[in-house]
Design a protein around this motif. Structure first.
Motif, short mmCIF file in Angstrom:
data_model
loop_
_atom_site.label_atom_id
_atom_site.label_comp_id
_atom_site.label_asym_id
_atom_site.label_seq_id
_atom_site.Cartn_x
_atom_site.Cartn_y
_atom_site.Cartn_z
N THR A 55 7.57 52.15 -25.81
CA THR A 55 8.40 50.80 -26.04
C THR A 55 8.56 50.69 -27.89
OG1 THR A 55 7.37 50.13 -24.31
CG2 THR A 55 8.14 48.34 -25.53
N PHE A 56 10.31 51.01 -27.33
CA PHE A 56 10.19 50.72 -28.96
C PHE A 56 11.21 49.03 -29.29
CE2 PHE A 56 12.07 54.91 -30.67
CZ PHE A 56 11.03 56.09 -30.11
N PHE A 57 10.35 48.49 -30.55
CA PHE A 57 10.76 47.65 -31.21
C PHE A 57 11.64 48.41 -32.48
CE2 PHE A 57 9.68 42.45 -31.94
CZ PHE A 57 11.34 42.50 -32.13
N TYR A 58 13.01 48.00 -32.40
CA TYR A 58 13.99 48.43 -33.33
C TYR A 58 14.41 48.43 -33.88
CZ TYR A 58 16.70 52.74 -35.22
OH TYR A 58 17.91 53.09 -35.75
N VAL A 59 14.99 47.36 -35.21
CA VAL A 59 15.15 47.06 -36.06
C VAL A 59 16.54 47.30 -36.97
CG1 VAL A 59 15.01 45.69 -39.02
CG2 VAL A 59 13.37 45.34 -37.05
N THR A 60 18.02 46.99 -36.65
CA THR A 60 18.88 47.15 -37.68
C THR A 60 19.56 46.08 -38.06
OG1 THR A 60 20.60 49.05 -37.49
CG2 THR A 60 19.97 47.63 -35.53
N ASN A 61 20.64 46.79 -39.12
CA ASN A 61 21.82 45.33 -39.09
C ASN A 61 23.24 46.05 -38.83
OD1 ASN A 61 22.65 47.38 -41.27
ND2 ASN A 61 21.73 46.30 -43.14
N LEU A 93 11.23 32.82 -40.30
CA LEU A 93 12.02 32.76 -38.62
C LEU A 93 10.72 31.64 -38.18
CD1 LEU A 93 9.41 35.99 -37.98
CD2 LEU A 93 11.64 35.95 -37.57
N GLN A 94 11.99 30.91 -37.29
CA GLN A 94 11.89 29.42 -36.19
C GLN A 94 11.75 29.89 -35.78
OE1 GLN A 94 14.60 27.09 -38.34
NE2 GLN A 94 14.51 25.51 -37.39
N ASN A 95 10.99 29.46 -34.86
CA ASN A 95 10.82 28.84 -33.21
C ASN A 95 11.06 30.33 -32.61
OD1 ASN A 95 9.94 28.13 -30.52
ND2 ASN A 95 12.20 26.65 -30.79
N LEU A 96 10.55 31.82 -33.00
CA LEU A 96 11.04 32.65 -32.13
C LEU A 96 10.45 33.55 -31.66
CD1 LEU A 96 13.17 34.93 -32.92
CD2 LEU A 96 11.47 35.76 -33.65
N SER A 97 10.93 33.34 -29.99
CA SER A 97 10.47 33.58 -28.82
C SER A 97 11.00 34.38 -28.03
CB SER A 97 10.34 32.51 -28.07
OG SER A 97 9.88 31.44 -28.28
N LEU A 98 10.56 35.96 -27.75
CA LEU A 98 11.34 37.53 -27.89
C LEU A 98 10.75 38.11 -26.59
CD1 LEU A 98 13.81 38.99 -28.02
CD2 LEU A 98 12.73 39.67 -29.75
N GLU A 99 10.76 38.35 -25.59
CA GLU A 99 9.82 39.25 -25.31
C GLU A 99 10.15 40.56 -25.41
OE1 GLU A 99 7.42 38.94 -19.96
OE2 GLU A 99 9.18 37.02 -21.47
N VAL A 100 9.93 41.85 -25.05
CA VAL A 100 9.74 43.32 -25.14
C VAL A 100 8.74 43.61 -23.81
CG1 VAL A 100 10.54 45.74 -26.39
CG2 VAL A 100 10.35 42.91 -27.80
N ASP A 144 7.68 46.41 -21.06
CA ASP A 144 6.74 47.96 -21.14
C ASP A 144 8.32 49.31 -21.32
OD1 ASP A 144 5.19 49.89 -21.40
OD2 ASP A 144 5.42 50.00 -19.54
N GLN A 145 8.88 49.82 -21.99
CA GLN A 145 9.46 51.56 -22.16
C GLN A 145 10.57 50.81 -22.41
OE1 GLN A 145 9.22 53.84 -18.58
NE2 GLN A 145 6.70 53.17 -18.10
N GLU A 146 10.63 49.23 -22.95
CA GLU A 146 12.00 48.84 -23.14
C GLU A 146 12.81 49.15 -24.30
OE1 GLU A 146 14.79 45.18 -23.00
OE2 GLU A 146 12.87 44.98 -23.61
N PHE A 147 13.88 49.40 -25.16
CA PHE A 147 14.42 49.69 -26.29
C PHE A 147 14.93 48.39 -26.53
CE2 PHE A 147 16.29 53.42 -29.42
CZ PHE A 147 16.06 52.90 -30.34
N MET A 148 13.97 47.58 -27.32
CA MET A 148 15.09 46.51 -28.01
C MET A 148 14.89 46.53 -29.18
SD MET A 148 15.20 43.11 -27.69
CE MET A 148 14.59 42.37 -26.16
N VAL A 149 16.27 46.09 -29.94
CA VAL A 149 16.98 46.21 -30.79
C VAL A 149 17.25 45.10 -31.28
CG1 VAL A 149 18.83 46.87 -32.33
CG2 VAL A 149 18.30 48.25 -30.83
#
Ligand SMILES: Nc1ncnc2c1ncn2[C@@H]1O[C@H](COP(=O)(O)OP(=O)(O)OP(=O)(O)O)[C@@H](O)[C@H]1O
Ligand SMILES: [Mg+2]
Length: 370
Positions: A186-192, A19-26, A28-33
């Protein structure tokens, strides 16, 4: 309630920059993919949030508080692992009950929660089985159930639907989204899988080789990709990329082999000129934004000549490969549009929905006035 902030995260494994300089906000109650190909750093990102990896740099914040040095248990996150990680000697019921036992919950309470969740995921008839006696899809739903019975700050889900068959996966996409809304979780969901990302996410974050490329609502990453990678990764049939050069006298884009040319409107014209790399461009156009028709589609469109190379019927639609000079252009049509290989056709490109990229820098050249 969970509001997650990743600020300038760096993570290395030996010489691999995961990971390189990763900035990301999730929110509250968001479905972030988090979407990306294999090796992009998706699992690593979730592990950093869960506290399972030590960061080489950056900050993880939960509800405004830095949690870099907080233990995984204290973070109270529910992690659905890519490889499920079920306890082999515990039954389905015991596996799901496990995270609840450390809490002061009554047996009846635990029973009720487990029954609710397993019914929802249609594994309530399997409570007494061991993991080895389950199919991959069933094991995956046990892992999901084990996360859902808890009431964590945030759900971290690492490709939880990959082992399900096509039909169940489509069904579960809807179910999970519904569950997330019902629980106000709040979902932090990973997929390809870009279909999963577009259909489930409130927002989609696209990751490539540890570097965040773009974050936005599904429609935005689909319609306004910032670079060639995002444009090519998102879309059920890949976007066509046509090499071209810009002729500033005639204000048109043309193929290096002269097989086609399309006239540009003023806004585009100025953006291309401002870019400077006029002889190294790529016209990006989705197969669904091309029609076989001599008639213009939209005010800003252009026709180019081609020859049918091969047809790929998919039931509800047909994908045609069309030869245009030395390139192949894919065109998506309704199943009623029928051509034979060798037929000569006119392709009508909707330029309003197309993109121009810098071939060297790979970024999109923004439309200024269009
Ligand atoms: N424990 C580790 N030791 C060394 N390298 C690792 C380790 N974990 C991950 N990596 C490397 O870090 C990079 C990102 O891996 P990660 O597992 O986060 O990818 P991913 O996006 O989840 O991929 P996939 O879709 O295949 O699960 C890869 O190059 C991987 O080889
Ligand atoms: Mg992974």
């Amino acid at each position: 309630m969970a509001h997650l902030e990743l600020e300038h995260i760096d993570k290395q494994f030996g010489r691999t920059q995961a990971l390189q300089n990763l900035s990301l906000e999730v929110q509250d109650q968001e479905f972030m993919v988090l979407l990306g190909p294999t090796g992009a750093g998706k699992t690593t990102t979730l592990r950093c949030v869960a506290g399972l990896e030590k960061l080489n740099g950056g900050t993880v914040k939960m509800n405004g508080r830095t949690i870099n040095n907080i233990s995984p248990t204290e973070r109270n996150v529910a992690f659905v692992f890519q490889n499920y990680a079920l306890y082999p000697r515990k039954t389905v019921y015991q596996n799901i009950a496990f995270p609840l036992q450390a809490r002061q919950l009554s047996k009846a309470d635990i029973d009720r929660r487990i029954n609710d969740v397993t019914k929802m995921l249609r594994i309530n008839h399997l409570h007494d089985r061991l993991p080895a006696q389950l199919s991959g899809g069933e094991q995956q739903r046990v892992a999901l159930s084990r996360a859902l019975v808890r009431q964590p700050n945030i759900f971290l889900m690492d490709e939880p639907l990959t082992n399900l068959d096509f039909k169940l996966r489509a069904q579960m996409r809807g179910e999970l989204k519904r569950i997330q809304q019902d629980l106000k979780a709040t979902f932090f969901y990973v997929t390809n899988d870009q279909v999963e990302a577009l259909s489930m996410g409130n927002r989609v974050a696209v990751l490539k080789e540890g570097v965040l490329q773009q974050v936005g609502p599904p429609q935005e990453v689909y319609e306004q990709p910032v670079n060639l990678f995002v444009a090519g990764f998102i879309g059920s049939v890949r976007m066509n990329f046509l090499d071209c050069v810009y002729d500033s006298n005639g204000r048109f884009l043309k193929a290096p082999d002269q097989a086609w040319q399309v006239v540009m409107k003023n806004g585009r014209h100025e953006a291309i000129l401002a870019n400077g790399n006029n002889d190294r461009l790529i016209l990006g156009v989705r197969p669904e934004d091309i029609q076989f028709s001599p008639a213009a589609i939209g005010a800003d469109s252009a026709a180019i000549a081609g020859e049918i190379y091969v047809a790929e019927p998919l039931g509800d639609r047909i994908i045609y490969d069309v030869s245009v000079g030395t390139s192949i252009v894919k065109v998506k049509t309704p199943p009623t549009v029928r051509f034979q290989p060798g037929e000569l056709v006119q392709l009508n490109i909707n330029l309003e929905r197309s993109h121009i990229f810098d071939r060297v820098q790979e970024h999109v050249i923004r439309k200024t006035h269009v």
